[in-house]
Motif scaffolding. Sequence first.
Motif, PDB file in Angstrom:
ATOM      1  N   ASP A 105       0.846  -1.055   0.053  1.00 18.69           N
ATOM      2  CA  ASP A 105       0.025   0.146   0.249  1.00 18.69           C
ATOM      3  C   ASP A 105       0.604   1.002  -0.072  1.00 18.69           C
ATOM      4  OD1 ASP A 105      -2.161  -1.489  -0.168  1.00 18.69           O
ATOM      5  OD2 ASP A 105      -2.525  -1.377   2.240  1.00 18.69           O
ATOM      6  N   GLN A 106       1.366   0.948   0.433  1.00 17.39           N
ATOM      7  CA  GLN A 106       3.077   2.289   0.800  1.00 17.39           C
ATOM      8  C   GLN A 106       3.747   2.294  -0.727  1.00 17.39           C
ATOM      9  OE1 GLN A 106       5.615   0.745   3.835  1.00 17.39           O
ATOM     10  NE2 GLN A 106       4.657   2.567   5.392  1.00 17.39           N
ATOM     11  N   ARG A 107       3.970   1.237  -1.030  1.00 19.68           N
ATOM     12  CA  ARG A 107       4.605   1.571  -2.451  1.00 19.68           C
ATOM     13  C   ARG A 107       3.222   2.262  -3.752  1.00 19.68           C
ATOM     14  NH1 ARG A 107       8.731  -1.949  -3.937  1.00 19.68           N
ATOM     15  NH2 ARG A 107       7.945  -3.482  -2.277  1.00 19.68           N
ATOM     16  N   ASP A 108       2.192   1.485  -3.274  1.00 18.86           N
ATOM     17  CA  ASP A 108       1.069   2.410  -4.537  1.00 18.86           C
ATOM     18  C   ASP A 108       1.405   4.111  -3.780  1.00 18.86           C
ATOM     19  OD1 ASP A 108       0.974   0.041  -4.874  1.00 18.86           O
ATOM     20  OD2 ASP A 108      -0.757  -1.059  -4.318  1.00 18.86           O
ATOM     21  N   GLN A 117       3.820   5.330  -5.730  1.00 14.81           N
ATOM     22  CA  GLN A 117       3.938   6.001  -7.008  1.00 14.81           C
ATOM     23  C   GLN A 117       2.350   7.045  -7.271  1.00 14.81           C
ATOM     24  OE1 GLN A 117       2.901   1.726  -8.564  1.00 14.81           O
ATOM     25  NE2 GLN A 117       4.900   0.927  -8.833  1.00 14.81           N
ATOM     26  N   GLU A 118       1.430   6.356  -6.471  1.00 15.23           N
ATOM     27  CA  GLU A 118       0.859   7.541  -7.470  1.00 15.23           C
ATOM     28  C   GLU A 118       1.442   9.229  -6.966  1.00 15.23           C
ATOM     29  OE1 GLU A 118      -2.848   7.020  -5.020  1.00 15.23           O
ATOM     30  OE2 GLU A 118      -2.865   5.015  -5.782  1.00 15.23           O
ATOM     31  N   LEU A 119       1.988   9.963  -5.739  1.00 11.53           N
ATOM     32  CA  LEU A 119       2.079  11.015  -4.944  1.00 11.53           C
ATOM     33  C   LEU A 119       3.084  11.488  -6.748  1.00 11.53           C
ATOM     34  CD1 LEU A 119       3.210  10.830  -1.381  1.00 11.53           C
ATOM     35  CD2 LEU A 119       0.840  11.817  -2.322  1.00 11.53           C
ATOM     36  N   GLY A 125       6.402  17.324  -2.785  1.00 11.86           N
ATOM     37  CA  GLY A 125       6.088  18.393  -1.476  1.00 11.86           C
ATOM     38  C   GLY A 125       5.079  19.155  -0.882  1.00 11.86           C
ATOM     39  N   GLU A 126       5.162  19.612  -2.202  1.00 11.89           N
ATOM     40  CA  GLU A 126       3.260  20.038  -2.042  1.00 11.89           C
ATOM     41  C   GLU A 126       2.151  19.114  -1.673  1.00 11.89           C
ATOM     42  OE1 GLU A 126       2.162  21.620  -5.544  1.00 11.89           O
ATOM     43  OE2 GLU A 126       3.897  23.689  -5.464  1.00 11.89           O
ATOM     44  N   GLN A 127       2.533  17.604  -2.196  1.00 13.38           N
ATOM     45  CA  GLN A 127       1.137  16.689  -1.754  1.00 13.38           C
ATOM     46  C   GLN A 127       1.807  15.952  -0.276  1.00 13.38           C
ATOM     47  OE1 GLN A 127      -0.100  13.657  -4.853  1.00 13.38           O
ATOM     48  NE2 GLN A 127       2.590  14.910  -5.729  1.00 13.38           N
ATOM     49  N   LEU A 128       2.892  16.528   0.152  1.00 18.16           N
ATOM     50  CA  LEU A 128       3.078  15.412   1.693  1.00 18.16           C
ATOM     51  C   LEU A 128       3.223  16.806   2.182  1.00 18.16           C
ATOM     52  CD1 LEU A 128       5.819  13.208   1.187  1.00 18.16           C
ATOM     53  CD2 LEU A 128       3.842  12.810   1.221  1.00 18.16           C
ATOM     54  N   ASN A 164       7.248   7.181   5.353  1.00 17.27           N
ATOM     55  CA  ASN A 164       6.348   5.962   5.617  1.00 17.27           C
ATOM     56  C   ASN A 164       5.304   6.839   6.533  1.00 17.27           C
ATOM     57  OD1 ASN A 164       7.529   4.666   3.536  1.00 17.27           O
ATOM     58  ND2 ASN A 164       8.155   2.994   5.329  1.00 17.27           N
ATOM     59  N   GLN A 165       5.555   7.429   7.778  1.00 16.47           N
ATOM     60  CA  GLN A 165       4.381   8.301   7.950  1.00 16.47           C
ATOM     61  C   GLN A 165       3.594   9.169   7.768  1.00 16.47           C
ATOM     62  OE1 GLN A 165       7.360   9.860  11.951  1.00 16.47           O
ATOM     63  NE2 GLN A 165       7.836   7.994  12.677  1.00 16.47           N
ATOM     64  N   LYS A 166       4.072  10.015   7.013  1.00 12.53           N
ATOM     65  CA  LYS A 166       3.440  10.927   6.101  1.00 12.53           C
ATOM     66  C   LYS A 166       2.156   9.509   4.944  1.00 12.53           C
ATOM     67  CE  LYS A 166       5.890  14.748   6.243  1.00 12.53           C
ATOM     68  NZ  LYS A 166       4.711  15.832   7.184  1.00 12.53           N
ATOM     69  N   ILE A 167       2.943   9.205   4.587  1.00 11.86           N
ATOM     70  CA  ILE A 167       2.359   7.689   4.004  1.00 11.86           C
ATOM     71  C   ILE A 167       1.166   7.293   4.544  1.00 11.86           C
ATOM     72  CG2 ILE A 167       1.853   6.138   1.620  1.00 11.86           C
ATOM     73  CD1 ILE A 167       3.542   8.193   0.483  1.00 11.86           C
ATOM     74  N   ASP A 168       1.504   7.038   5.647  1.00  7.79           N
ATOM     75  CA  ASP A 168       0.009   6.775   6.587  1.00  7.79           C
ATOM     76  C   ASP A 168      -0.683   7.060   6.779  1.00  7.79           C
ATOM     77  OD1 ASP A 168       1.861   3.745   6.569  1.00  7.79           O
ATOM     78  OD2 ASP A 168       2.800   4.355   8.427  1.00  7.79           O
ATOM     79  N   TYR A 169      -0.408   7.990   7.134  1.00  3.84           N
ATOM     80  CA  TYR A 169      -1.601   9.490   7.092  1.00  3.84           C
ATOM     81  C   TYR A 169      -2.450   9.764   6.370  1.00  3.84           C
ATOM     82  CZ  TYR A 169      -3.551  13.767   8.652  1.00  3.84           C
ATOM     83  OH  TYR A 169      -4.484  14.754   9.365  1.00  3.84           O
ATOM     84  N   LEU A 170      -1.766   9.723   4.762  1.00  7.70           N
ATOM     85  CA  LEU A 170      -2.553   9.740   3.856  1.00  7.70           C
ATOM     86  C   LEU A 170      -3.820   8.194   3.520  1.00  7.70           C
ATOM     87  CD1 LEU A 170      -0.459  11.294   0.758  1.00  7.70           C
ATOM     88  CD2 LEU A 170      -2.030  12.254   2.327  1.00  7.70           C
ATOM     89  N   LEU A 171      -2.950   7.390   3.799  1.00  6.14           N
ATOM     90  CA  LEU A 171      -3.405   5.863   3.654  1.00  6.14           C
ATOM     91  C   LEU A 171      -4.575   6.179   4.463  1.00  6.14           C
ATOM     92  CD1 LEU A 171      -0.551   3.926   2.884  1.00  6.14           C
ATOM     93  CD2 LEU A 171      -2.496   4.010   1.464  1.00  6.14           C
TER      94      LEU A 171
END
Length: 206
Positions: free
Chosen positions: A13-16, A19-21, A132-135, A198-205
Motif C-alpha cells: 500500500d505504501q509503494r502504491d 507511485q501515485e504521488l 513536497g506539495e502533496q506531503l 512512511n509516517q506521512k504516507i500512512d496518514y494519507l492512507l
Amino acid sequence: MNTASPTVTLSDDQRDCYQELTNVAMGQAADRLARLLGEYVVLPIPRVNLIESSDLRMALEGYGEDSSVSAVCQGFIGSGIAGEALLVFNDTSFKDLARLTRREQDLTHNGQLELLMDVSSLLIGACIQGIGEQLEVHFNQGHPVVLGQHCNVRDILKAGNELWTKTLAIEIHYTMESVNVDCDLLLLFTEDSVLRLNQKIDYLLD
C-alpha cells in the motif's frame, strides 16, 4: 544500552501511494519539459523500491557498461526528510535537445553542460516541488553538482553518495515520442528519511 534502529520496510500500500504521488509530480515536470521543447513526453509508471546503496547500478540497468552518459546530482531537505535527485542523460539526447531549444550552434562542451543543467533544474525542481506539495513538506534544494560528462554509469555511481545503508529509490524514465531524448531521474531518500516519509504516507492512507 544501545537501542536498535527501527527496520525500514515498505508495504504494498505504501509503494502504491508513493507511485501515485510521484505520478502527479512527474506529470507536472513532464508538462514543463513539453512546453520547453514543444514535444510530447512519454511517462511510464515510476518504479519504487528499497535498495542497498551498492545496488544503485540495478536502477540504471538500461544503460550498458559502454553507454556514454552525463549526470547531475542535487540534494534536498525539509521537515527532517533528506535525499538526492540524480538525473542521468544518455549523451545521444544532446543533439535533439539542442535542436529543440534552438542551440544547435552552441553544442560545445560548455553548451552541453549548460543544456544539461537547465533541463536538470527543470525536471528535478518540478518533481521535488510536486512531491513536497502533496506531503505538505517544503524542500530546500542545494546547488546542482555535475557528477560526470560523457562517461559511463560506473563512473557516475563512484562519484555519488555511498554512505547510506539503505535508500528509498524512486525511478522515473523520461522519453519523447518523435525525438531521441532519453533520461532517468532517480529520487534517493536517506534511510532515516524513509521512516518519516512512511509516517506521512500512512496518514494519507488512513
